[in-house]
Design an enzyme around this catalytic site. Structure first.
Site, PDB file in Angstrom:
ATOM      1  N   HIS A 161     -14.559  -5.526   3.408  1.00  0.00           N
ATOM      2  CA  HIS A 161     -14.230  -4.139   3.021  1.00  0.00           C
ATOM      3  C   HIS A 161     -13.157  -3.537   3.930  1.00  0.00           C
ATOM      4  CE1 HIS A 161     -18.040  -4.394   0.757  1.00  0.00           C
ATOM      5  NE2 HIS A 161     -18.507  -4.943   1.872  1.00  0.00           N
ATOM      6  N   SER A 282      15.480   0.399   8.030  1.00  0.00           N
ATOM      7  CA  SER A 282      15.551   1.517   7.111  1.00  0.00           C
ATOM      8  C   SER A 282      16.913   2.181   7.286  1.00  0.00           C
ATOM      9  CB  SER A 282      14.433   2.513   7.424  1.00  0.00           C
ATOM     10  OG  SER A 282      14.783   3.793   6.935  1.00  0.00           O
ATOM     11  N   LYS A 288      12.417   1.843  12.196  1.00  0.00           N
ATOM     12  CA  LYS A 288      11.665   0.982  11.275  1.00  0.00           C
ATOM     13  C   LYS A 288      12.084  -0.485  11.317  1.00  0.00           C
ATOM     14  CE  LYS A 288       9.091   2.223   8.391  1.00  0.00           C
ATOM     15  NZ  LYS A 288       9.329   3.035   7.212  1.00  0.00           N
ATOM     16  N   GLU A 295       6.445  -8.005   1.162  1.00  0.00           N
ATOM     17  CA  GLU A 295       6.317  -6.971   0.118  1.00  0.00           C
ATOM     18  C   GLU A 295       6.913  -7.453  -1.203  1.00  0.00           C
ATOM     19  OE1 GLU A 295       6.823  -2.648   1.750  1.00  0.00           O
ATOM     20  OE2 GLU A 295       7.978  -3.978   3.019  1.00  0.00           O
TER      21      GLU A 295
END
Ligand code: ARG
Length: 479
Positions: A161, A282, A288, A295
């Site tokens: 979980h 970024s 970043k 992804e």
């Protein structure tokens, strides 16, 4: 070539030329030219067999071979003139052959149809691609096992979980993926075995009356067997669907791994680093470093499922035998092949370059009472029924929360309330390393088990090296 395009190969009975829009709508040459070298290979095997059984002459064969050699080099040099007027890869090549060698070129299509021709081309194509994909899968598994070997003792929280559950080793976690890809690999081998059957000789749908030798063509093209029903052989695309299904499952596994990489790489976790060459920045936030590769792999998994759905839906309404619908099989199949190939190649090197922040993993492990089960187990081994032990440890966890500390850090006097004089022993039980080491059974997370599994994986991969080089064909044609 002349300025006025030659009439289509099938135009004899038509009273007007095909509408330009229809020509564009029905043509496939823009994408099926990727099959060109397989088409030539199939044609050469067919022609050789035709001359052996006396349907064409030895001279015809010689001319066909010379013409095809020239066409092949034109294609490889990028000088072949692909034409929409000739509709698809098959008719483009045949038309050029006839322009080069005349009547011999016109005889090539004897005892054959584009229906069994295209089915053969696609199988030849996919067989080579699967061999290459299996090689990439092996390389990715190699990277995974190397990480596991390096981190057999590296402790991290195991999650259920997404809550800290129990200590595991990073090596154990990596080897979970080895197992997933091991199943994917065996599915690929299976898919390859089933597709390794020659459709040629089925002709348009019913077979042919010429005395051809299908087994000879199969032998020339390296197929393990020939198809047993002509109607099925020209219309079957199971092998493409099966590949997309296998590839979808493999991408689903890669997507799960990607999701973990994204989480682990976020500053909140800080468990791992991916090499800079696999990350991007970024354009607005200078701090970043984004995990674009995992992804995208996660995103491309959806696209892969789309390829599978396209093919399943393409086939579901088709009566026997061949229908033009089947021309739509190629783009999803090519896309699936390319997506899996590119993803595996990148992941093989990205995973090799992954580095672990072991102190951060240990720190995270100290934030979730990860050894609570170990304490319960310890109580059970001393005679307490498991449910009571569970209850007792839950109280200890509450006590730890009240003290604002981890279970493992409870002061001795508090532990004494739960375990009397055995509290010192309990303090040992509550250590993460001891917890992991105690799960020393086959399939467990103990470092000793991880090392044993690494050795097992090593020998699987080593045994395979010989087998794989046998699978990969020396003459794998260009894309
Ligand atoms: N381009 C076609 C395809 O990809 C080749 C077979 C065409 N056959 C036919 N009867 N029109 O399926």
């Amino acid at each position: 070539m002349s300025d006025t395009p030659p009439a289509a190969a099938w135009s004899g009975r038509f009273e007007e030329p095909v509408d330009e829009r229809v020509k564009r709508y029905t043509a496939s040459v823009d994408f099926d030219r990727r099959l060109a070298l397989y088409d030539i290979r199939g044609s050469l095997a067919h022609a050789r067999m035709l001359s052996e059984v006396g349907v064409i002459s030895a001279l015809d064969l010689e001319q066909i071979e010379q013409g095809m050699a020239q066409i092949r080099s034109e294609i490889e040099r990028g000088e072949f003139e692909w034409s929409l007027d000739a509709e698809d890869v098959h008719l483009n090549i045949e038309r050029r052959l006839t322009a080069l060698v005349g009547d011999a070129g016109k005889r090539l299509h004897t005892a054959r149809s584009r229906n069994d021709q295209v089915a053969t081309d696609v199988r030849l194509f996919l067989r080579d691609e699967i061999d290459a994909i299996i090689g990439l899968m092996d390389a990715m598994q190699r990277s995974i096992v190397d990480q596991a070997a390096q981190h057999a003792d590296t402790l991290m929280p195991g999650f259920t979980h997404l809550q800290v559950a129990q200590p595991v080793t990073f090596g154990h976690h990596m080897l979970a993926y080895f197992e997933m890809f091991e199943r994917d690999r065996s599915r690929l081998v299976d898919c390859r075995r089933r597709l390794d059957v020659l459709p040629l000789g089925s002709a348009a749908l019913a077979g042919t009356s010429y005395p051809i030798r299908r087994e000879r063509v199969a032998e020339l093209l390296g197929f393990a067997g020939v198809s047993e029903n002509s109607l099925d052989a020209v219309s079957d695309r199971d092998f493409a669907i099966e590949f997309c299904a296998v590839a979808s499952i493999a991408m689903m596994h890669i997507s799960r791994l990607s999701e973990e990489l994204v989480l682990w790489m976020s500053p909140a976790f800080g468990f791992i680093r991916l090499p800079d060459r696999f990350c991007t920045g970024s354009s607005i936030m200078p701090q970043k470093k984004n995990p674009d590769v995992p992804e995208l792999a996660r995103g491309k998994t959806g696209r892969m499922y789309g390829d599978l759905m396209s093919l399943l839906t393409l086939m579901k309404g088709q009566p026997l035998a061949y229908n033009k619908d089947n021309q739509e099989d190629k783009e999803p199949l090519f896309d699936a092949v390319d997506t899996l190939t590119d993803t595996l190649a990148i992941f093989a090197s990205m995973l090799a370059g992954l580095t672990v922040n072991a102190p951060r993993m240990l720190q995270a492990l100290r934030q979730g009472h990860a050894t609570a089960t170990d304490l319960a187990d310890w109580l059970v081994k001393r005679g307490m029924p498991f449910r009571d032990a569970h209850e007792a440890v839950a109280r200890a966890v509450r006590a730890a929360d009240q003290h604002g500390c981890e279970l493992a850090a409870l002061p001795a006097e508090v532990l004494r309330e739960f375990a009397g004089d055995a509290y010192a022993e309990i303090q040992a039980v509550l250590q993460a390393a001891g917890s992991a080491a105690s799960r020393d059974l086959r399939g467990g997370t103990a470092p000793a088990q991880v090392r044993a599994q690494v050795a097992r994986a090593d020998s699987i991969i080593a045994a395979r090296l010989a087998g794989v080089s046998r699978l990969i064909r020396p003459s794998a044609p260009l894309r």
